[in-house]
Enzyme design. Structure first.
Site, PDB file in Angstrom:
ATOM      1  CG  ASN A 126       0.345   2.046   6.725  1.00 25.89           C
ATOM      2  OD1 ASN A 126      -0.647   2.305   7.327  1.00 25.89           O
ATOM      3  ND2 ASN A 126       0.726   0.801   6.514  1.00 25.89           N
ATOM      4  CG  HIS A 137      -1.299  -1.953   3.520  1.00 26.93           C
ATOM      5  ND1 HIS A 137      -0.460  -3.237   3.503  1.00 26.93           N
ATOM      6  CD2 HIS A 137      -2.165  -2.287   4.577  1.00 26.93           C
ATOM      7  CE1 HIS A 137      -0.718  -4.071   4.680  1.00 26.93           C
ATOM      8  NE2 HIS A 137      -1.687  -3.558   5.146  1.00 26.93           N
ATOM      9  CD  GLU A 139       3.067  -0.703  -0.818  1.00 29.37           C
ATOM     10  OE1 GLU A 139       4.305  -1.146  -0.450  1.00 29.37           O
ATOM     11  OE2 GLU A 139       2.294  -0.569   0.076  1.00 29.37           O
ATOM     12  CB  CYS A 164       2.535  -6.799   2.586  1.00 30.95           C
ATOM     13  SG  CYS A 164       1.047  -5.901   2.040  1.00 30.95           S
ATOM     14  CB  CYS A 167       0.872  -3.664  -1.388  1.00 29.61           C
ATOM     15  SG  CYS A 167       0.220  -2.914   0.008  1.00 29.61           S
ATOM     16  CG  ASP A 227       1.217  -2.222   8.665  1.00 32.64           C
ATOM     17  OD1 ASP A 227       0.127  -1.557   8.211  1.00 32.64           O
ATOM     18  OD2 ASP A 227       2.138  -2.832   7.947  1.00 32.64           O
TER      19      ASP A 227
END
Length: 230
Positions: A126, A137, A139, A164, A167, A227
């Site tokens: 991140n 993010h 990923e 999330c 991602c 975030d």
């Protein structure tokens, strides 16, 4: 101080390895994209100042300041249990290493790796705070660093935290068939969405991942809420 006038999409080079590009200009706000080697940390000024001040404070600690600290328990090296490294998934350990790199940079401790067979083909963590980029993010950073792939059908995406919807959507879009995560205690993420699209989701309930994220949330609640969009 060197002062330069640049337009959108113009770049400047710092040495041979650091490129700073004007990504967007909106009113009095300028968005910059920075490409730098992994061994060079890039921070917003306020984050850099915070890290510098913390380092200065730590440097001022004297031996006598440590005299009254409670003794470290002999039976454990940390405040939470850890499995021996040989009993843990090596690719999750690689994701954890990425997460800790992000933490050292002043960002959120979330890491990710993309694996094909027995080889890591992409790593990331991140970088929202470091780059000032809400899309950075772990990923997404990992998939970006992996570069173009002819197919993702033979890959596995690892993350220290349940992805999330952003991602998870990337995993669905690229057809990643399997996602393995360290934990979902601190953030439930979107496993049902991925499963509904045919992705196998494995939650390892890794204690190190759980404690690492929980500690960050306790110490930096505002960054965490930013975030996850709260």
């Amino acid at each position: 101080m060197l002062v330069l006038t640049r337009q959108r999409d113009d770049s400047i080079m710092i040495g041979d390895e650091i490129e700073v590009k004007v990504v967007d200009i909106r009113g009095d706000k300028v968005r910059l994209g920075i490409n730098a080697p992994r061994n060079i940390s890039v921070h917003r000024r306020e984050i850099y100042d915070q890290i510098r001040d913390e380092n200065k404070a730590a440097a001022q600690i004297q031996p006598q300041d440590l005299m009254n600290l409670p003794p470290k328990p002999e039976e454990a090296e940390s405040s939470f249990p850890r499995l021996a490294a040989e009993n843990r998934d090596p690719f999750l350990l690689a994701a954890i290493a990425e997460a800790r790199t992000g933490l050292r940079e002043g960002g959120l401790p979330i890491g990710s790796v993309l694996v094909r067979g027995d080889q890591i083909i992409g790593r990331g963590h991140n970088r929202r705070v470091q780059r000032g980029d809400p899309m950075a993010h772990a990923e997404i950073d990992c998939l970006t660093n992996a570069g173009r792939q002819k197919t993702y059908r033979d890959t596995v995406l690892y993350s220290t935290l349940m992805p999330c919807h952003l991602c998870s959507g990337a995993a669905v879009q690229f057809g990643v068939p399997k996602v393995i995560v360290g934990e979902s205690v601190n953030f439930t993420g979107a496993p049902q969405f991925m499963q509904s699209q045919g992705i196998e989701v494995v939650d390892l309930h890794d204690q190190e991942c759980i404690e690492m994220m929980a500690q960050f949330i306790r110490e930096h609640p505002s960054l965490w809420n930013e975030d996850i969009g709260k």
